[in-house]
Design an enzyme around this catalytic site. Structure first.
Site, PDB file in Angstrom:
ATOM      1  N   THR A  40       0.797  -1.281   0.113  1.00  0.00           N
ATOM      2  CA  THR A  40       0.145   0.026  -0.016  1.00  0.00           C
ATOM      3  C   THR A  40       1.013   1.251   0.005  1.00  0.00           C
ATOM      4  OG1 THR A  40      -1.492   1.126   1.427  1.00  0.00           O
ATOM      5  CG2 THR A  40      -0.233  -0.493   2.595  1.00  0.00           C
ATOM      6  N   ASP A  41       0.372   2.296  -0.658  1.00  0.00           N
ATOM      7  CA  ASP A  41       0.940   3.701  -0.368  1.00  0.00           C
ATOM      8  C   ASP A  41       0.987   3.957   0.914  1.00  0.00           C
ATOM      9  OD1 ASP A  41      -1.707   4.370   0.054  1.00  0.00           O
ATOM     10  OD2 ASP A  41      -1.635   5.895  -1.499  1.00  0.00           O
ATOM     11  N   GLU A  42       0.502   3.415   1.697  1.00  0.00           N
ATOM     12  CA  GLU A  42       0.501   4.162   3.185  1.00  0.00           C
ATOM     13  C   GLU A  42       1.797   3.626   4.005  1.00  0.00           C
ATOM     14  OE1 GLU A  42      -3.133   3.705   5.816  1.00  0.00           O
ATOM     15  OE2 GLU A  42      -4.022   3.389   4.060  1.00  0.00           O
ATOM     16  N   TYR A 101      -1.222  -0.514  11.142  1.00  0.00           N
ATOM     17  CA  TYR A 101      -1.519  -1.248   9.854  1.00  0.00           C
ATOM     18  C   TYR A 101      -0.440  -0.974   8.727  1.00  0.00           C
ATOM     19  CZ  TYR A 101      -3.179  -1.600   4.978  1.00  0.00           C
ATOM     20  OH  TYR A 101      -3.416  -1.877   3.865  1.00  0.00           O
TER      21      TYR A 101
HETATM   22  N1  LIG Z   1      -8.476  -1.417   0.046  1.00  0.00           N
HETATM   23  C1  LIG Z   1      -7.435  -0.396  -0.557  1.00  0.00           C
HETATM   24  O1  LIG Z   1      -7.512   0.416  -0.754  1.00  0.00           O
HETATM   25  C2  LIG Z   1      -6.026  -0.845  -0.687  1.00  0.00           C
HETATM   26  C3  LIG Z   1      -5.256  -0.311  -1.095  1.00  0.00           C
HETATM   27  C4  LIG Z   1      -3.866  -0.739  -1.195  1.00  0.00           C
HETATM   28  C5  LIG Z   1      -3.242  -2.031  -0.809  1.00  0.00           C
HETATM   29  N2  LIG Z   1      -4.137  -2.663  -0.176  1.00  0.00           N
HETATM   30  C6  LIG Z   1      -3.800  -3.866   0.165  1.00  0.00           C
HETATM   31  O2  LIG Z   1      -4.574  -4.859  -0.657  1.00  0.00           O
HETATM   32  C7  LIG Z   1      -4.751  -6.173   0.137  1.00  0.00           C
HETATM   33  C8  LIG Z   1      -6.142  -6.489   0.110  1.00  0.00           C
HETATM   34  O3  LIG Z   1      -6.929  -5.205   0.771  1.00  0.00           O
HETATM   35  P1  LIG Z   1      -8.486  -5.324   0.666  1.00  0.00           P
HETATM   36  O4  LIG Z   1      -8.981  -4.147   1.018  1.00  0.00           O
HETATM   37  O5  LIG Z   1      -8.930  -6.173  -0.341  1.00  0.00           O
HETATM   38  O6  LIG Z   1      -8.598  -6.131   2.171  1.00  0.00           O
HETATM   39  P2  LIG Z   1     -10.121  -6.718   2.661  1.00  0.00           P
HETATM   40  O7  LIG Z   1      -9.848  -6.597   4.146  1.00  0.00           O
HETATM   41  O8  LIG Z   1     -11.479  -6.504   2.105  1.00  0.00           O
HETATM   42  O9  LIG Z   1      -9.613  -8.651   2.662  1.00  0.00           O
HETATM   43  C9  LIG Z   1      -8.635  -9.147   3.086  1.00  0.00           C
HETATM   44  C10 LIG Z   1      -8.902 -10.740   2.976  1.00  0.00           C
HETATM   45  O10 LIG Z   1      -7.731 -11.250   3.627  1.00  0.00           O
HETATM   46  C11 LIG Z   1      -8.171 -12.410   4.419  1.00  0.00           C
HETATM   47  N3  LIG Z   1      -7.432 -12.730   5.496  1.00  0.00           N
HETATM   48  C12 LIG Z   1      -7.243 -11.994   6.630  1.00  0.00           C
HETATM   49  N4  LIG Z   1      -6.362 -12.689   7.459  1.00  0.00           N
HETATM   50  C13 LIG Z   1      -5.993 -13.813   6.775  1.00  0.00           C
HETATM   51  C14 LIG Z   1      -5.280 -14.929   7.060  1.00  0.00           C
HETATM   52  N5  LIG Z   1      -4.336 -14.784   8.218  1.00  0.00           N
HETATM   53  N6  LIG Z   1      -5.271 -15.987   6.258  1.00  0.00           N
HETATM   54  C15 LIG Z   1      -5.727 -15.813   5.262  1.00  0.00           C
HETATM   55  N7  LIG Z   1      -6.598 -14.752   4.843  1.00  0.00           N
HETATM   56  C16 LIG Z   1      -6.763 -13.808   5.592  1.00  0.00           C
HETATM   57  C17 LIG Z   1      -9.685 -12.117   4.780  1.00  0.00           C
HETATM   58  O11 LIG Z   1     -10.768 -13.187   4.974  1.00  0.00           O
HETATM   59  C18 LIG Z   1     -10.273 -11.165   3.459  1.00  0.00           C
HETATM   60  O12 LIG Z   1     -10.770 -11.927   2.676  1.00  0.00           O
HETATM   61  C19 LIG Z   1      -4.111  -5.766   1.617  1.00  0.00           C
HETATM   62  O13 LIG Z   1      -2.770  -6.571   1.698  1.00  0.00           O
HETATM   63  C20 LIG Z   1      -4.099  -4.410   1.705  1.00  0.00           C
HETATM   64  O14 LIG Z   1      -3.128  -4.006   2.319  1.00  0.00           O
HETATM   65  C21 LIG Z   1      -5.638  -2.252  -0.045  1.00  0.00           C
END
Ligand SMILES: NC(=O)c1ccc[n+]([C@@H]2O[C@H](COP(=O)([O-])OP(=O)(O)OC[C@H]3O[C@@H](n4cnc5c(N)ncnc54)[C@H](O)[C@@H]3O)[C@@H](O)[C@H]2O)c1
Length: 352
Positions: free
Chosen positions: A125-127, A152
């Protein structure tokens, strides 16, 4: 290729599963997801209809779980979306963030080495870069220092460094992508856009932290997925790629666009989040020039499409809000068993 997508029952991982199934009919997609509160079986309902798709309820931070999945499936590549992803939750209870986001990545990397999986891509993430001042412009490049503000973001920064160290130490082909804020279908209403839609549909005001002037850089999840796909197939080992659509919006501007798509809505200012980052902006020039990727979906079009999706899936939103989604068949299914759901049988699992 056989691609292991971890965290595929979540928001972006779910979008990526569909991206692969539609765009690469030659690939097999293995999804491993723990189904925490953030994972939803319904997100993958269509995927279960595909013979290309297999699901495991498995925890990336449990070595035994991953050894079963890797040992049975022998994937050619791993794309890791699995994470605890909500900043507010990390402020309240950081330890689960370290377990999944850091130790989980170490377990995955170890499994790659043990089962000779040659390719690992970490979704970051950009964070990890921290924030920028509200005024003065500028955007983070891949060389910007890592200055995470929340537990996070710190856990994601640790995971990036760990993943990259496996290239140097063990020669694993590792890449990392750092994306800006995503929007699109399947996002839970604990995040701003679906929250705004859910509250507006319920006739309630949308809570906005502080003054609402904090700026985020927005990208459609589909554009993000296309970038990940390209990095997976063409990215340079050991590289970090920023992914963004150059669409900076203050939270107030964002809500204005959401309200326009919904035909109205109101806000309510609430006490600011601890350590709230002021402004994010990523410079995607590297992925654009090196891999030829470009964001295709404009902010206005993407928000309109997203609002329309939530309006057409009010059941999906309601099931998340009232917790019904937690009663899904998949959550009761034994862990570590490959599951294909039999189409038309309302969520019954079939052991393959
Ligand atoms: N949402 C955003 O805007 C954003 C932006 C940049 C990067 N990201 C990154 O993208 C990725 C996905 O983000 P998201 O928003 O889809 O998240 P989300 O919270 O919607 O989904 C996370 C998924 O991971 C699963 N999970 C959590 N812990 C787990 C474990 N121990 N073992 C197996 N599965 C597990 C959850 O059940 C869920 O299905 C993350 O790594 C996040 O850091 C998100």
């Amino acid at each position: 290729m056989k691609i292991l997508v971890t965290g595929g029952a979540g928001f972006i991982g779910g979008n990526f599963v569909y991206h692969l199934l539609r765009g690469h009919p030659e690939d097999v997609v293995v999804c491993a997801d723990k189904l925490t509160y953030a994972g939803d079986q319904d997100t993958l309902a269509e995927a279960f209809r595909s013979p290309q798709f297999v699901f495991y309820r498995a925890d990336i931070a449990k070595k035994r779980d991953m050894e079963i999945v890797f040992g049975r499936e022998r994937p050619d590549a791993v794309v890791n979306f699995a994470a605890e992803s909500h900043v507010d939750r990390s402020v309240r209870s950081p330890s689960v963030f370290l377990r999944t986001n850091v130790l989980g990545v170490q377990v995955l990397l170890g499994a790659c080495l043990k089962y000779n999986v040659p390719r690992f891509h970490q979704i970051s993430t950009d964070e990890v870069y921290g924030d920028l001042p509200l005024e003065g412009g500028g955007a983070f490049s891949e060389n910007s220092p890592l200055r995470p503000s929340s537990p996070y973001a710190a856990s994601k920064a640790a995971a990036d460094l760990l993943a990259l160290s496996y290239r140097r130490t063990y020669g694993l082909n590792v890449t990392v992508s750092r994306c800006s804020n995503n929007y699109g279908r399947f996002q839970f209403p604990e995040k701003l856009i679906p929250l705004a839609i859910a509250r507006t549909l319920a006739g309630k005001p949308v809570p906005v932290y502080g003054t609402g002037k904090n700026v985020r850089d927005w990208i459609a999840a589909e554009d993000h997925c296309a970038a990940i796909d390209l990095i997976l197939r063409k990215g340079k080992s050991g590289s970090v790629y920023n992914v963004g659509a150059r669409a900076e919006k203050s939270n107030l501007e964002l809500l204005e666009a959401v309200f326009a798509a919904l035909g109205g809505g109101k806000i309510e200012f609430v006490k600011d989040r601890a350590g709230h980052d002021l402004r994010y902006a990523v410079d995607p020039s590297k992925i654009e020039s090196e891999l030829g990727w470009r964001a295709k979906i404009t902010f206005a079009e993407g928000i309109r499409k997203t609002a329309a999706w939530y309006l057409s899936k009010r059941n999906w939103l309601e099931n998340i809000e009232n917790g019904t989604y937690k009663e899904s068949a998949l959550r009761r299914f034994p862990a570590n068993v490959p599951v294909r759901l039999v189409p038309g049988q309302g969520g019954q699992g079939e052991v393959t």
